[in-house]
Design a protein around this motif. Structure first.
Motif, PDB file in Angstrom:
ATOM      1  N   ILE A   1       0.841  -1.202   0.000  1.00  0.00           N
ATOM      2  CA  ILE A   1       0.000   0.000   0.000  1.00  0.00           C
ATOM      3  C   ILE A   1       0.872   1.247   0.000  1.00  0.00           C
ATOM      4  N   LEU A   2       1.954   1.241   0.760  1.00  0.00           N
ATOM      5  CA  LEU A   2       2.815   2.420   0.838  1.00  0.00           C
ATOM      6  C   LEU A   2       3.451   2.743  -0.510  1.00  0.00           C
ATOM      7  N   ARG A   3       3.862   1.718  -1.264  1.00  0.00           N
ATOM      8  CA  ARG A   3       4.439   1.981  -2.582  1.00  0.00           C
ATOM      9  C   ARG A   3       3.408   2.606  -3.513  1.00  0.00           C
ATOM     10  N   ALA A   4       2.158   2.182  -3.379  1.00  0.00           N
ATOM     11  CA  ALA A   4       1.097   2.779  -4.197  1.00  0.00           C
ATOM     12  C   ALA A   4       0.877   4.237  -3.807  1.00  0.00           C
ATOM     13  N   LEU A   5       0.889   4.522  -2.507  1.00  0.00           N
ATOM     14  CA  LEU A   5       0.636   5.878  -2.030  1.00  0.00           C
ATOM     15  C   LEU A   5       1.782   6.834  -2.320  1.00  0.00           C
ATOM     16  N   LEU A   6       3.031   6.310  -2.302  1.00  0.00           N
ATOM     17  CA  LEU A   6       4.194   7.198  -2.328  1.00  0.00           C
ATOM     18  C   LEU A   6       4.893   7.258  -3.672  1.00  0.00           C
ATOM     19  N   VAL A   7       4.951   6.133  -4.402  1.00  0.00           N
ATOM     20  CA  VAL A   7       5.657   6.155  -5.692  1.00  0.00           C
ATOM     21  C   VAL A   7       4.775   5.674  -6.839  1.00  0.00           C
ATOM     22  N   GLY A   8       3.483   5.502  -6.588  1.00  0.00           N
ATOM     23  CA  GLY A   8       2.556   5.164  -7.661  1.00  0.00           C
ATOM     24  C   GLY A   8       2.654   3.743  -8.162  1.00  0.00           C
ATOM     25  N   ASP A   9       3.277   2.833  -7.411  1.00  0.00           N
ATOM     26  CA  ASP A   9       3.433   1.439  -7.831  1.00  0.00           C
ATOM     27  C   ASP A   9       2.343   0.593  -7.188  1.00  0.00           C
ATOM     28  N   ARG A  10       1.291   0.275  -7.979  1.00  0.00           N
ATOM     29  CA  ARG A  10       0.182  -0.531  -7.462  1.00  0.00           C
ATOM     30  C   ARG A  10       0.340  -2.006  -7.801  1.00  0.00           C
ATOM     31  N   GLY A  11       1.454  -2.377  -8.423  1.00  0.00           N
ATOM     32  CA  GLY A  11       1.624  -3.743  -8.876  1.00  0.00           C
ATOM     33  C   GLY A  11       1.651  -4.770  -7.772  1.00  0.00           C
ATOM     34  N   GLY A  12       2.023  -4.369  -6.555  1.00  0.00           N
ATOM     35  CA  GLY A  12       2.122  -5.343  -5.475  1.00  0.00           C
ATOM     36  C   GLY A  12       0.844  -5.549  -4.695  1.00  0.00           C
ATOM     37  N   ILE A  13      -0.208  -4.788  -4.980  1.00  0.00           N
ATOM     38  CA  ILE A  13      -1.448  -4.892  -4.208  1.00  0.00           C
ATOM     39  C   ILE A  13      -2.267  -6.074  -4.709  1.00  0.00           C
ATOM     40  N   PRO A  14      -2.590  -7.029  -3.851  1.00  0.00           N
ATOM     41  CA  PRO A  14      -3.407  -8.177  -4.276  1.00  0.00           C
ATOM     42  C   PRO A  14      -4.792  -7.738  -4.739  1.00  0.00           C
ATOM     43  N   GLU A  15      -5.378  -8.534  -5.624  1.00  0.00           N
ATOM     44  CA  GLU A  15      -6.698  -8.201  -6.163  1.00  0.00           C
ATOM     45  C   GLU A  15      -7.753  -8.146  -5.067  1.00  0.00           C
ATOM     46  N   GLU A  16      -7.635  -9.038  -4.061  1.00  0.00           N
ATOM     47  CA  GLU A  16      -8.635  -9.026  -2.993  1.00  0.00           C
ATOM     48  C   GLU A  16      -8.568  -7.736  -2.178  1.00  0.00           C
ATOM     49  N   THR A  17      -7.358  -7.164  -2.040  1.00  0.00           N
ATOM     50  CA  THR A  17      -7.222  -5.888  -1.330  1.00  0.00           C
ATOM     51  C   THR A  17      -7.843  -4.761  -2.151  1.00  0.00           C
ATOM     52  N   LYS A  18      -7.569  -4.760  -3.454  1.00  0.00           N
ATOM     53  CA  LYS A  18      -8.182  -3.749  -4.322  1.00  0.00           C
ATOM     54  C   LYS A  18      -9.700  -3.844  -4.271  1.00  0.00           C
ATOM     55  N   GLU A  19     -10.210  -5.080  -4.274  1.00  0.00           N
ATOM     56  CA  GLU A  19     -11.664  -5.274  -4.238  1.00  0.00           C
ATOM     57  C   GLU A  19     -12.237  -4.754  -2.924  1.00  0.00           C
ATOM     58  N   ALA A  20     -11.546  -4.996  -1.809  1.00  0.00           N
ATOM     59  CA  ALA A  20     -12.029  -4.513  -0.513  1.00  0.00           C
ATOM     60  C   ALA A  20     -12.058  -2.988  -0.475  1.00  0.00           C
ATOM     61  N   TYR A  21     -11.015  -2.344  -0.985  1.00  0.00           N
ATOM     62  CA  TYR A  21     -10.988  -0.884  -1.022  1.00  0.00           C
ATOM     63  C   TYR A  21     -12.090  -0.345  -1.935  1.00  0.00           C
ATOM     64  N   SER A  22     -12.344  -1.056  -3.030  1.00  0.00           N
ATOM     65  CA  SER A  22     -13.410  -0.633  -3.937  1.00  0.00           C
ATOM     66  C   SER A  22     -14.775  -0.738  -3.268  1.00  0.00           C
ATOM     67  N   LEU A  23     -15.033  -1.851  -2.575  1.00  0.00           N
ATOM     68  CA  LEU A  23     -16.310  -2.030  -1.889  1.00  0.00           C
ATOM     69  C   LEU A  23     -16.492  -1.017  -0.768  1.00  0.00           C
ATOM     70  N   ALA A  24     -15.379  -0.608  -0.154  1.00  0.00           N
ATOM     71  CA  ALA A  24     -15.450   0.385   0.917  1.00  0.00           C
ATOM     72  C   ALA A  24     -15.561   1.804   0.373  1.00  0.00           C
ATOM     73  N   GLY A  25     -15.465   1.957  -0.956  1.00  0.00           N
ATOM     74  CA  GLY A  25     -15.619   3.271  -1.571  1.00  0.00           C
ATOM     75  C   GLY A  25     -14.404   4.161  -1.481  1.00  0.00           C
ATOM     76  N   VAL A  26     -13.209   3.571  -1.251  1.00  0.00           N
ATOM     77  CA  VAL A  26     -11.994   4.393  -1.121  1.00  0.00           C
ATOM     78  C   VAL A  26     -10.875   3.876  -2.026  1.00  0.00           C
ATOM     79  N   SER A  27     -11.225   3.255  -3.141  1.00  0.00           N
ATOM     80  CA  SER A  27     -10.191   2.766  -4.056  1.00  0.00           C
ATOM     81  C   SER A  27      -9.363   3.915  -4.624  1.00  0.00           C
TER      82      SER A  27
END
Length: 698
Positions: free
Chosen positions: A123-149
């Motif tokens: 998550i930190l790499r996504a927030l700080l250097v724009g690298d979302r490649g390491g985020i698992p799909e289930e985590t992305k799905e959870a953030y999407s369902l929570a409305g904060v993707s």
């Protein structure tokens, strides 16, 4: 960016090697790598072996126009590789020195973060250097369902938080020096000194349109302050959009660009309106909390219709999530993480405490996201195009109208949107509808019975995995756009990936009444995952074989014909030949569903030829030459034949021999690779064939 372990590369193609010949070509290719990262930088010259695929529109209701999306980015073709090791670095570039510096810096910073915190670092790499490649799909799905993707993609919010933090620290340091305070305008100096770190963050994070917008708005604000001009946020937003579109006009059609500007537009326009009843509050903490809450509400409201139209799913959980998760990640992780970014190259030991703080906020945010993602999504999965037009007109009107007229316009607009999207009774009630969905080199069929119940037979997929979830990308949006909110029956004819690839996602997001299978043992991971979802949702399972009695659903008779006795036994069994086969009869109309059976099973079914007689035949195995024998065709005697196949598929399906046999018997042939999605409607006496085009069945 596939499965949370790979990456996506946009490559400028110089040479294409095919069939032993080398050709000079031009154009960009989007290469998706399932696992690993090659650590490539801008300008590197690479070589790989993969099959190029020209993006195409399948012709499905609710389908996202992926080819147009890629075309706006200058991409002509796509390719897929399972491992990054298959991409060979030929030569490092000497051009693009500035961009390569920032690429290399981002990689080093991301690597350090990942080594310190392998889990939270994703998550930190996504927030700080724009690298979302390491985020698992289930985590992305959870953030999407929570409305904060949106928080996982670096945006103007991140830049704004960093800018305010840097400005606040610099200003408080400068005011401690009396000599500077007497000679300089410290606010201007602090604001000007904020620009270099903000620009550095812009390039390290990949310079996304939303980030560029925010930086431009900060620059406009700085210039206005120096020129002693009044700064209007809406004017700054328009100026930012103008300069971005002058540089890259195709971004006007980019979804992230559109949603980013609409969200900020709504925040600037609606937040003051929503705060009107609370003007009398003097408590600073309460007033600040209300401002955050109303800003979150404004952003959710203005993006609700576009999000439903584009993604067919929206949740109001974001109103709460933005109040909890955004402060944790946006203010906590981003600020602490940015401080670590600055210190990592200079003094890693000093950077570590900031990373500890950032990782803690990520853990807290993840816990909140998992909890909030359980809030049910809204029961609306599609909106009309007219609604979007009315929405934009309404937002324009509210922007330029003051006083009580804003409230009146808002109420009238909301009433109009409700009327435009009010559910109407199905126009074809009492008819049987069989929709053969164009899902590429796979198979999926939706049966809508006369009483309104729905049955989905198979779920598409790809014979060779390419990282795309057919259920998420194509099947679920198509079902929602056709008004399907529940599947009374979910059917898997057999466990091959081109038939069950999309069923997992569909089973997860749709209520399912009953699941039909052949009962054959399966070692398929996809099939086991599907069964796990069904068990978790406590969906009843029914085994369908030739020994089952006929069933009646919605006035239609379903006669199971296969698998035949012995087909499901033995390790060497042929999965295609043990496919589920059944005939669906409504009045005088009959449709024969054949799965992927071959000539052997067809010959055994000929023992009772009268059960094969039909008016519509779903041709077996995508039109393979090893199926649909002359004797089988003679017994079935269909008037219409439907073949599900992918355009330009490498299997050469449908086979010329099969087509010749169908044409010889003067059978009307429809193919999803040519005719796209096809619907057959029957009133019990005759069938009407319609194809999907221009958003409707004709």
């Amino acid at each position: 960016m596939l499965d949370g372990r790979g990456e996506t590369l946009q490559l400028k193609v110089e040479r294409l090697v095919s069939a032993g010949s080398v050709r000079k070509v031009s154009g960009d290719v989007l290469l998706k790598v399932a696992e690993g990262s090659g650590g490539f930088l801008t300008g590197d010259r690479v070589r790989f072996v993969a099959r190029l695929k020209i993006p195409e529109v399948y012709g499905l209701p609710g389908e996202f126009d992926y080819p147009r999306y890629l075309a706006y980015r200058g991409i002509s073709a796509t390719a897929f590789l399972p491992r990054a090791a298959e991409v060979v670095l030929i030569r490092q570039a000497v051009a693009y020195p500035v961009q390569r510096f920032f690429d290399r810096t981002a990689q080093r910073l991301g690597k350090y973060i990942g080594e310190c915190y392998p889990e939270e670092g994703r998550i930190l790499r996504a927030l700080l250097v724009g690298d979302r490649g390491g985020i698992p799909e289930e985590t992305k799905e959870a953030y999407s369902l929570a409305g904060v993707s949106h928080i996982l993609s670096i945006s103007g919010f991140h830049v704004g938080v960093i800018a305010l933090t840097v400005y606040g620290i610099l200003f408080r340091l400068l005011v401690r020096c009396r000599w500077l305070a007497c000679r300089l305008n410290l606010r201007r100096v602090a604001l000007l000194a904020t620009l270099p770190p903000v620009v550095f963050y812009l390039f390290v994070s990949g310079a996304a349109p939303a980030t560029v917008r925010s930086v431009i708005m900060i620059v406009v604000c700085t210039v206005a302050l120096f020129l002693e001009r009044e700064n209007d946020p809406l004017n700054s937003l328009v100026i930012a959009a103008f300069f971005i579109l002058i540089w890259t006009p195709q971004l006007l059609f980019d979804i992230s660009f559109q949603l980013s500007f609409i969200a900020l537009w709504g925040i600037l326009v609606l937040t003051p309106l929503l705060l009107t009843p609370f003007h009398g509050i003097d408590n600073r903490f309460l007033k600040g909390s209300l401002t955050v809450l109303m800003s979150s509400l404004a952003a959710t409201v203005v993006t609700l219709l576009p999000v439903i139209y584009l993604f067919h799913r929206a949740s109001l959980a974001g109103i709460i999530s933005n109040f909890i998760v955004v402060p944790l990640l946006g203010y906590g992780a981003v600020v602490a993480g940015f401080a670590a970014l600055v210190l990592i190259p200079l003094a890693p030991v000093m950077a570590y405490p900031f990373l500890v703080c950032a990782a803690w906020t990520v853990r807290a945010a993840d816990y909140a996201v998992v909890t909030l993602s359980r809030i049910p999504v809204l029961p609306f999965h599609t909106v009309s195009p007219e609604s979007l037009i009315l929405f934009v007109v309404l937002l324009f009107a509210i922007t330029f109208v003051n006083g009580r007229f804003r409230v009146v316009l808002g109420l009238l607009g909301a009433a109009g949107l409700v009327l435009l999207n009010w559910p109407l009774p199905a126009a074809t009630a009492g008819a049987l509808r069989i929709t053969f969905l164009s899902v590429g080199q796979g198979e999926a069929t939706l049966v809508t019975f006369p009483d309104g119940k729905h049955m989905l037979i198979d779920g598409g997929g790809t014979p060779r995995g390419d990282g795309n979830d057919v259920g998420k990308r194509f099947l679920a949006p198509a079902l929602w756009r056709m008004g399907v909110t529940k599947l009374d029956y979910l059917v898997a004819t057999h466990d091959h990936p081109d038939h069950i690839g999309g069923l997992g996602y569909v089973a997860a997001v749709f209520p399912v009444g009953e699941f039909w299978e052949t009962g054959a043992p399966s070692e398929s991971e996809q099939y086991q995952a599907l069964k796990g979802i069904l068990r978790q949702k406590r969906v009843p399972v029914r085994s369908i074989t030739s020994e089952c009695r006929p069933l009646t659903i919605g006035g239609c008779l379903i006669e199971p014909l296969a698998p035949l006795p012995g087909d499901n036994e033995g390790a060497e069994r042929d999965k295609n030949n043990s496919s589920m086969v059944f005939r669906l009869t409504y009045g005088k109309s009959a449709t024969l569903f054949t799965g992927d059976i071959g000539a052997d099973t067809e010959e055994r079914l000929l023992a009772v030829p009268e059960k094969l007689c039909c008016s519509v035949l779903k041709v077996a195995h995508h039109g393979s030459r090893h199926s649909t024998s002359p004797a089988f065709l003679a017994a079935a005697a269909p008037q219409v034949a439907l073949i599900s196949a992918g355009r330009g598929n490498s299997f050469g399906l449908p086979a010329g021999e099969t087509l010749a046999r169908l044409w010889q018997r003067r059978i009307e042939v429809y193919r999803t690779d040519l005719d796209q999605t096809i619907r057959i409607e029957s009133d019990g006496c005759r069938e009407v064939v319609k194809s999907f085009a221009d958003g409707h069945f004709h």
